[in-house]
Design a protein around this motif. Structure first.
Motif, PDB file in Angstrom:
ATOM      1  N   ILE A  93       0.822  -1.210   0.000  1.00 17.46           N
ATOM      2  CA  ILE A  93       0.000   0.000   0.000  1.00 17.46           C
ATOM      3  C   ILE A  93       0.857   1.261   0.000  1.00 17.46           C
ATOM      4  O   ILE A  93       0.441   2.303  -0.537  1.00 17.46           O
ATOM      5  CB  ILE A  93      -0.958  -0.007   1.213  1.00 17.46           C
ATOM      6  N   ASP A  94       2.059   1.198   0.580  1.00 19.12           N
ATOM      7  CA  ASP A  94       2.908   2.389   0.626  1.00 19.12           C
ATOM      8  C   ASP A  94       3.316   2.827  -0.781  1.00 19.12           C
ATOM      9  O   ASP A  94       3.366   4.029  -1.077  1.00 19.12           O
ATOM     10  CB  ASP A  94       4.147   2.130   1.476  1.00 19.12           C
ATOM     11  N   VAL A  95       3.583   1.854  -1.654  1.00 20.69           N
ATOM     12  CA  VAL A  95       3.937   2.179  -3.036  1.00 20.69           C
ATOM     13  C   VAL A  95       2.743   2.787  -3.765  1.00 20.69           C
ATOM     14  O   VAL A  95       2.879   3.763  -4.512  1.00 20.69           O
ATOM     15  CB  VAL A  95       4.430   0.920  -3.785  1.00 20.69           C
ATOM     16  N   GLU A  97       0.143   4.437  -2.463  1.00 19.66           N
ATOM     17  CA  GLU A  97      -0.135   5.794  -1.980  1.00 19.66           C
ATOM     18  C   GLU A  97       0.909   6.783  -2.472  1.00 19.66           C
ATOM     19  O   GLU A  97       0.591   7.931  -2.797  1.00 19.66           O
ATOM     20  CB  GLU A  97      -0.209   5.798  -0.458  1.00 19.66           C
ATOM     21  N   GLY A  98       2.160   6.345  -2.553  1.00 14.29           N
ATOM     22  CA  GLY A  98       3.200   7.221  -3.074  1.00 14.29           C
ATOM     23  C   GLY A  98       2.978   7.562  -4.532  1.00 14.29           C
ATOM     24  O   GLY A  98       3.192   8.710  -4.956  1.00 14.29           O
ATOM     25  N   TYR A  99       2.501   6.574  -5.306  1.00 14.76           N
ATOM     26  CA  TYR A  99       2.280   6.847  -6.727  1.00 14.76           C
ATOM     27  C   TYR A  99       1.037   7.703  -6.947  1.00 14.76           C
ATOM     28  O   TYR A  99       0.981   8.485  -7.896  1.00 14.76           O
ATOM     29  CB  TYR A  99       2.182   5.547  -7.519  1.00 14.76           C
ATOM     30  N   LEU A 100       0.039   7.580  -6.085  1.00 17.09           N
ATOM     31  CA  LEU A 100      -1.140   8.446  -6.190  1.00 17.09           C
ATOM     32  C   LEU A 100      -0.742   9.915  -6.030  1.00 17.09           C
ATOM     33  O   LEU A 100      -1.245  10.789  -6.747  1.00 17.09           O
ATOM     34  CB  LEU A 100      -2.182   8.056  -5.138  1.00 17.09           C
ATOM     35  N   ALA A 101       0.173  10.177  -5.110  1.00 15.47           N
ATOM     36  CA  ALA A 101       0.659  11.554  -4.922  1.00 15.47           C
ATOM     37  C   ALA A 101       1.432  12.019  -6.155  1.00 15.47           C
ATOM     38  O   ALA A 101       1.321  13.178  -6.578  1.00 15.47           O
ATOM     39  CB  ALA A 101       1.546  11.624  -3.684  1.00 15.47           C
ATOM     40  N   PHE A 119       0.176  -7.636  -6.098  1.00 12.51           N
ATOM     41  CA  PHE A 119      -0.107  -6.587  -5.124  1.00 12.51           C
ATOM     42  C   PHE A 119      -0.723  -7.195  -3.868  1.00 12.51           C
ATOM     43  O   PHE A 119      -1.391  -8.227  -3.925  1.00 12.51           O
ATOM     44  CB  PHE A 119      -1.090  -5.557  -5.699  1.00 12.51           C
ATOM     45  N   THR A 120      -0.515  -6.530  -2.748  1.00  5.29           N
ATOM     46  CA  THR A 120      -1.166  -6.958  -1.511  1.00  5.29           C
ATOM     47  C   THR A 120      -2.637  -6.545  -1.556  1.00  5.29           C
ATOM     48  O   THR A 120      -3.021  -5.649  -2.321  1.00  5.29           O
ATOM     49  CB  THR A 120      -0.498  -6.328  -0.281  1.00  5.29           C
ATOM     50  N   ASP A 121      -3.448  -7.173  -0.723  1.00  7.24           N
ATOM     51  CA  ASP A 121      -4.873  -6.825  -0.671  1.00  7.24           C
ATOM     52  C   ASP A 121      -5.098  -5.369  -0.246  1.00  7.24           C
ATOM     53  O   ASP A 121      -5.933  -4.672  -0.837  1.00  7.24           O
ATOM     54  CB  ASP A 121      -5.619  -7.777   0.271  1.00  7.24           C
ATOM     55  N   PRO A 122      -4.383  -4.843   0.773  1.00  6.54           N
ATOM     56  CA  PRO A 122      -4.552  -3.427   1.118  1.00  6.54           C
ATOM     57  C   PRO A 122      -4.197  -2.497  -0.043  1.00  6.54           C
ATOM     58  O   PRO A 122      -4.844  -1.465  -0.236  1.00  6.54           O
ATOM     59  CB  PRO A 122      -3.593  -3.241   2.296  1.00  6.54           C
ATOM     60  N   ALA A 123      -3.174  -2.872  -0.825  1.00  5.01           N
ATOM     61  CA  ALA A 123      -2.786  -2.044  -1.973  1.00  5.01           C
ATOM     62  C   ALA A 123      -3.907  -2.024  -3.006  1.00  5.01           C
ATOM     63  O   ALA A 123      -4.223  -0.972  -3.575  1.00  5.01           O
ATOM     64  CB  ALA A 123      -1.504  -2.583  -2.598  1.00  5.01           C
ATOM     65  N   ARG A 124      -4.525  -3.161  -3.234  1.00  3.69           N
ATOM     66  CA  ARG A 124      -5.632  -3.231  -4.208  1.00  3.69           C
ATOM     67  C   ARG A 124      -6.825  -2.416  -3.735  1.00  3.69           C
ATOM     68  O   ARG A 124      -7.447  -1.688  -4.509  1.00  3.69           O
ATOM     69  CB  ARG A 124      -6.044  -4.686  -4.439  1.00  3.69           C
ATOM     70  N   ARG A 125      -7.152  -2.529  -2.449  1.00  6.65           N
ATOM     71  CA  ARG A 125      -8.292  -1.772  -1.925  1.00  6.65           C
ATOM     72  C   ARG A 125      -8.040  -0.273  -1.994  1.00  6.65           C
ATOM     73  O   ARG A 125      -8.947   0.511  -2.312  1.00  6.65           O
ATOM     74  CB  ARG A 125      -8.580  -2.203  -0.480  1.00  6.65           C
ATOM     75  N   ARG A 126      -6.800   0.137  -1.719  1.00  6.20           N
ATOM     76  CA  ARG A 126      -6.476   1.578  -1.782  1.00  6.20           C
ATOM     77  C   ARG A 126      -6.600   2.096  -3.209  1.00  6.20           C
ATOM     78  O   ARG A 126      -7.116   3.201  -3.437  1.00  6.20           O
ATOM     79  CB  ARG A 126      -5.050   1.811  -1.261  1.00  6.20           C
ATOM     80  N   ALA A 127      -6.156   1.320  -4.181  1.00  5.12           N
ATOM     81  CA  ALA A 127      -6.244   1.745  -5.580  1.00  5.12           C
ATOM     82  C   ALA A 127      -7.692   1.794  -6.048  1.00  5.12           C
ATOM     83  O   ALA A 127      -8.092   2.697  -6.787  1.00  5.12           O
ATOM     84  CB  ALA A 127      -5.442   0.797  -6.466  1.00  5.12           C
TER      85      ALA A 127
END
Length: 205
Positions: A93-95, A97-101, A119-127
Motif C-alpha cells: 500500500i505504501d507504493v 499511496e506514493g504513486y497516487l501523490a 499486489f497486496t490486498d490493502p494495496a488493491r483496496r487503496r487503488a
C-alpha cells in the motif's frame, strides 16, 4: 526519452523503435519496455513513450514517468501515466499511496501501476478507492528476454509462415509442418497481447 512510434515495416506489420543494445539492459528496464510494447499494441492510434521527464505541477521539479500514453477520446486529449515495478516481493500500500501523490503532481488523467509480482490486498483496496485521477493496478508477468526485438521477430515469422502456407507449391507434408510452426508462433504472439490479426491485416493492405 524513448518513444515507440508505429511505422510499417517491409512485412506489413507494426514495428516498434527501441534503443540499441536492449538485451544488455537490466531486467527492470526490459520489463518496462515489455509493458510499453503491450500498451502500444492495444491501441495503434495512441503514442506510447518510455522514460519521460515531466515538471510537476505542485513540486515544480522534474518527475520521471516510466510510461506515458497519450491519446484522444471524443476529441479530447487524454494522458495516462504508468509506473512499473519489477520486484521479488508483492507491491504494498505504501507504493500505491506514493504513486497516487505522484499522479497528482504530474497531472495525469489516469494512472496505472504494473507489477511483475502482484499486489497486496490493502494495496488493491487503496487503488480501487482512488479517484481524480483513478489508479489501475495491473499484473504483467513477462520473461526478462521478452524484448521488443523478440516481438518484431515473431511478427515477421508470423507473416512469412502465412505467405508460405498460402503457396500452392507446398505438398501436404510441408504444409503440415508449417502449420505447426504457425500455431506455435501464434501462441507466442498472444503472450504479448496480439493475435497476429493486425499484422496480417496490414500485410494484406
Amino acid at each position: 526519452m524513448l518513444s515507440y512510434r508505429h511505422i510499417r515495416c517491409e512485412w506489413g506489420g507494426i514495428m516498434l523503435i527501441m534503443s540499441s543494445g536492449a538485451r544488455a539492459l537490466p531486467g527492470w528496464f526490459i520489463y518496462e519496455q515489455s509493458v510499453a510494447s503491450l500498451l502500444a499494441h492495444m491501441d495503434a492510434h495512441a503514442i506510447v513513450e518510455h522514460h519521460v521527464s515531466v515538471i510537476g505541477r505542485l513540486s515544480r521539479r522534474p518527475r520521471q514517468v516510466d510510461i506515458r500514453v497519450t491519446g484522444t477520446i471524443a476529441g479530447c486529449k487524454v494522458v495516462i501515466a504508468g509506473e512499473c515495478k519489477h520486484l521479488s516481493n508483492v507491491v504494498g500500500i505504501d507504493v500505491v499511496e506514493g504513486y497516487l501523490a505522484k499522479l497528482e503532481d504530474v497531472g495525469a488523467d489516469l494512472g496505472f501501476l504494473a507489477s511483475s509480482s502482484g499486489f497486496t490486498d490493502p494495496a488493491r483496496r487503496r487503488a480501487e478507492s482512488s479517484c481524480c485521477p483513478r489508479l489501475l493496478l495491473r499484473q504483467f508477468s513477462f520473461p526478462e528476454d521478452a524484448t521488443l526485438t523478440t516481438l518484431v521477430d515473431l511478427e515477421r515469422r508470423y507473416v512469412d509462415l502465412y505467405l508460405a502456407l498460402d503457396n500452392d507449391i507446398l505438398d501436404d507434408q510441408e504444409a503440415f509442418k508449417l502449420s505447426r510452426q504457425f500455431d506455435a508462433v501464434a501462441r507466442q504472439l498472444r503472450l504479448f497481447g496480439s493475435s497476429g490479426a493486425n499484422v496480417l491485416a496490414s500485410a494484406r493492405g
